[in-house]
Design an enzyme around this catalytic site. Structure first.
Site, PDB file in Angstrom:
ATOM      1  N   HIS A  98       0.997  -1.030  -0.032  1.00 61.92           N
ATOM      2  CA  HIS A  98      -0.024  -0.003  -0.230  1.00 61.92           C
ATOM      3  C   HIS A  98       0.812   1.405  -0.106  1.00 61.92           C
ATOM      4  O   HIS A  98       1.967   1.225   0.552  1.00 61.92           O
ATOM      5  CB  HIS A  98      -0.885   0.024   1.238  1.00 61.92           C
ATOM      6  CG  HIS A  98      -1.924   0.737   1.403  1.00 61.92           C
ATOM      7  ND1 HIS A  98      -1.651   2.320   1.916  1.00 61.92           N
ATOM      8  CD2 HIS A  98      -3.360   0.914   1.009  1.00 61.92           C
ATOM      9  CE1 HIS A  98      -2.773   2.853   2.007  1.00 61.92           C
ATOM     10  NE2 HIS A  98      -3.657   1.961   1.464  1.00 61.92           N
ATOM     11  N   ASP A 123       3.001  -4.577   8.020  1.00 65.96           N
ATOM     12  CA  ASP A 123       1.787  -3.802   8.056  1.00 65.96           C
ATOM     13  C   ASP A 123       0.599  -4.588   8.184  1.00 65.96           C
ATOM     14  O   ASP A 123       0.453  -5.194   7.115  1.00 65.96           O
ATOM     15  CB  ASP A 123       1.862  -2.972   6.696  1.00 65.96           C
ATOM     16  CG  ASP A 123       0.444  -2.416   6.183  1.00 65.96           C
ATOM     17  OD1 ASP A 123      -0.606  -2.557   6.912  1.00 65.96           O
ATOM     18  OD2 ASP A 123       0.360  -1.817   5.180  1.00 65.96           O
ATOM     19  N   GLN A 158      -4.723  -5.079   7.110  1.00 65.90           N
ATOM     20  CA  GLN A 158      -5.848  -6.069   6.427  1.00 65.90           C
ATOM     21  C   GLN A 158      -5.632  -7.197   6.999  1.00 65.90           C
ATOM     22  O   GLN A 158      -6.548  -8.207   6.945  1.00 65.90           O
ATOM     23  CB  GLN A 158      -5.600  -6.141   4.932  1.00 65.90           C
ATOM     24  CG  GLN A 158      -5.780  -4.861   4.084  1.00 65.90           C
ATOM     25  CD  GLN A 158      -7.299  -4.266   4.001  1.00 65.90           C
ATOM     26  OE1 GLN A 158      -8.285  -5.114   4.543  1.00 65.90           O
ATOM     27  NE2 GLN A 158      -7.387  -2.901   3.869  1.00 65.90           N
ATOM     28  N   LYS A 169     -10.637  -0.558  10.586  1.00 65.76           N
ATOM     29  CA  LYS A 169     -10.705  -1.684   9.707  1.00 65.76           C
ATOM     30  C   LYS A 169     -11.168  -3.010  10.590  1.00 65.76           C
ATOM     31  O   LYS A 169     -11.259  -4.108  10.220  1.00 65.76           O
ATOM     32  CB  LYS A 169      -9.556  -2.151   8.985  1.00 65.76           C
ATOM     33  CG  LYS A 169      -9.034  -0.746   8.153  1.00 65.76           C
ATOM     34  CD  LYS A 169      -8.110  -1.449   7.127  1.00 65.76           C
ATOM     35  CE  LYS A 169      -7.240  -0.108   6.283  1.00 65.76           C
ATOM     36  NZ  LYS A 169      -8.123   0.632   5.225  1.00 65.76           N
ATOM     37  N   CYS A 225      -4.709   2.534  -3.631  1.00 68.20           N
ATOM     38  CA  CYS A 225      -3.566   3.035  -3.048  1.00 68.20           C
ATOM     39  C   CYS A 225      -2.346   2.043  -3.131  1.00 68.20           C
ATOM     40  O   CYS A 225      -1.425   1.915  -2.313  1.00 68.20           O
ATOM     41  CB  CYS A 225      -3.674   3.419  -1.526  1.00 68.20           C
ATOM     42  SG  CYS A 225      -4.824   4.674  -1.282  1.00 68.20           S
TER      43      CYS A 225
HETATM   44  C1  LIG Z   1      -2.527  -2.732   3.497  1.00 67.47           C
HETATM   45  C2  LIG Z   1      -2.815  -1.386   3.863  1.00 67.47           C
HETATM   46  N1  LIG Z   1      -1.743  -0.732   4.619  1.00 67.47           N
HETATM   47  C3  LIG Z   1      -2.189   0.249   5.254  1.00 67.47           C
HETATM   48  C4  LIG Z   1      -3.434   1.276   5.053  1.00 67.47           C
HETATM   49  C5  LIG Z   1      -3.500   2.369   5.884  1.00 67.47           C
HETATM   50  O1  LIG Z   1      -4.186   2.222   6.724  1.00 67.47           O
HETATM   51  P1  LIG Z   1      -5.130   3.839   7.295  1.00 67.47           P
HETATM   52  O2  LIG Z   1      -5.111   4.615   6.076  1.00 67.47           O
HETATM   53  O3  LIG Z   1      -5.755   3.176   8.276  1.00 67.47           O
HETATM   54  O4  LIG Z   1      -3.598   4.464   7.966  1.00 67.47           O
HETATM   55  C6  LIG Z   1      -4.424   0.615   4.552  1.00 67.47           C
HETATM   56  C7  LIG Z   1      -5.445   1.083   4.172  1.00 67.47           C
HETATM   57  O5  LIG Z   1      -6.290   0.789   3.437  1.00 67.47           O
HETATM   58  C8  LIG Z   1      -4.127  -0.901   4.004  1.00 67.47           C
HETATM   59  O6  LIG Z   1      -4.947  -1.183   3.196  1.00 67.47           O
END
Ligand SMILES: Cc1ncc(COP(=O)(O)O)c(C=O)c1O
Length: 412
Positions: free
Chosen positions: A128, A205, A208, A231, A369
């Site tokens: 992401h 990270d 998900q 999430k 993203c």
């Molecule tokens: C794999 C992954 N990493 C990081 C993020 C970023 O999360 P946040 O926007 O809640 O900080 C997301 C958000 O969709 C994501 O799907």
């Protein structure tokens, strides 16, 4: 496909706890299939936040009065709840932040401050943007370089190629646990083992993964693990970073201000111990309270069961969508978490999303993203349905029916 009764959750009972799910959109019952973007909130989370503001609202720490003592207690309890959710050894290993993005920025800044020219950070093609851009910024500051582990055509990580990238130059491996765009589940234990053998620090990270899989940070071998509350059926604006305490202790702070200090004079400042060192300013107290309630909610159901239910829905979706002419599902067929990302020949993903919305079916269309991943797949964007614990086989059917409508409207 016949749904195995062992796997079935009492979805109707859970759905009743989510006020937002009980609505019609454009004359259809809402089929909310955009859970990878954010989940809906159970009433008990909304009530926990509201109770906090109605009864316990005060700033945390330092206060001697009753409300401040209560608010501080709730905030600390929330930290312990997150620690148990992630399998951390102690609550002090949990830093409350706005979410996954802020957590990775903190690490790119604090851990990144030690990088030197020639050092390498290994990411993967699945990442992401929030696990790419902060590292690019760290590289600009320090002269370090990013190396990218490739994926196979089915959207799974090429582990051999990943291992081939590791060397004594690798200082950090930062990688997602579950892909938001494809649902791929990465073998974090193997990834971490190889990274540690090369002497690198492992950041995961977990944005998900947290809603779909039981997580044990120690067993996974993660040095740092980040996720976002929204999430996992919790509120927006709150998330957490786990860090092994010895590592957190060595890290310089990210933001400066109140609460993160030991002593301040105009000549200089000494910093508080973690986690306070990384929580400058008034924290999101109600958010932490809401997140703790959301975690209790998923823990009561059990992430194992939630994951199996979502796997069932994903399989149903593969079956229901697999026969649609011109439709390609991207990413792995199995060993994935709750995401079905697809293209339909002759239809732009945004048109798919807009026409599905006329049927009350909420999906996401776009690059998710993950533009480098889209480039690797050779598509500008995909349409993505993503499942949560409250989704039903009927909603999967609504998606399939909606896609027939897309084909009809677009004359495909
Ligand atoms: C794999 C992954 N990493 C990081 C993020 C970023 O999360 P946040 O926007 O809640 O900080 C997301 C958000 O969709 C994501 O799907």
């Amino acid at each position: 496909m016949v749904v195995d009764s062992e796997v079935v959750l009492d979805v109707e009972a859970f759905r009743a706890e989510f006020p937002a799910l009980r609505q019609q959109v454009r004359g259809f019952p809402l089929a909310y299939l955009d859970n990878a973007a954010t989940t809906q909130k159970p009433r008990r989370v909304l009530e926990a936040i509201s109770r906090f503001y109605e009864r316990d609202n005060a700033n945390v720490h330092r206060g001697v009065h009753e409300l401040s003592v209560r608010a501080t207690k709730l905030y600390h309890e929330a930290r312990a709840t997150v620690a148990s959710f992630l399998g951390a050894e102690r609550p002090e290993e949990i830093v409350f932040l706005r979410g996954c993005t802020e957590a990775i920025n903190l690490l790119a800044h604090s851990l990144g401050s030690r990088l030197r020219p020639g050092d390498e950070i290994v990411l993967s093609e699945l990442e992401h943007h929030s696990n790419i851009v902060p590292w690019q910024m760290a590289c600009e500051r320090t002269g370090a370089k990013i190396r990218v582990a490739p994926i196979h055509d089915d959207g799974t990580l090429d582990l051999e190629a990943y291992r081939g990238l590791l060397s004594e130059r690798t200082k950090i491996v930062s990688i997602l646990h579950v892909s938001n765009a494809l649902g791929t589940i990465n073998p974090i234990r193997e990834i971490a083992e190889a990274a540690h053998a090369a002497g690198a620090t492992v950041i995961v990270d977990g944005a998900q993964a947290a809603p779909h899989l039981p997580i044990g940070v120690r067993a996974l071998g993660a040095d740092f693990y980040a996720f976002s509350g929204h999430k996992v059926y919790g509120p927006t604006g709150i998330g957490a970073l786990y860090g092994r305490y010895e590592l957190l202790e060595e890290l310089p702070p990210f933001l400066g201000g109140g609460d993160m200090i030991a002593r301040v004079t105009f000549e200089g400042t000494t910093y508080a111990k973690p986690p306070a060192r990384f929580e400058a300013g008034t924290p999101n107290i109600s958010g932490a309270v809401g997140l703790a309630e959301a975690i209790r909610f998923v823990q009561e159901i059990g992430l194992e069961r939630i994951g199996r239910w979502e796997e069932t829905l994903t399989k149903l979706a593969h079956e229901a969508l697999g026969d649609i002419p011109g439709l390609t599902i991207h990413g792995p067929k199995d060993r994935k978490a709750g995401v079905v990302s697809f293209s339909l020949r002759g239809a732009h993903p945004h048109d798919i999303g807009t026409i599905l919305d006329t049927q009350g079916v909420a999906i996401r269309a776009g690059h998710h993203c993950a533009q480098p991943l889209m480039a690797r797949l050779g598509v500008p964007a995909t349409a993505r349905a993503s499942f949560g614990l409250y989704n039903t086989p009927e909603e999967v059917q609504a998606l399939a029916r909606g896609l027939e409508e897309v084909r009809r409207v677009l004359g495909l």
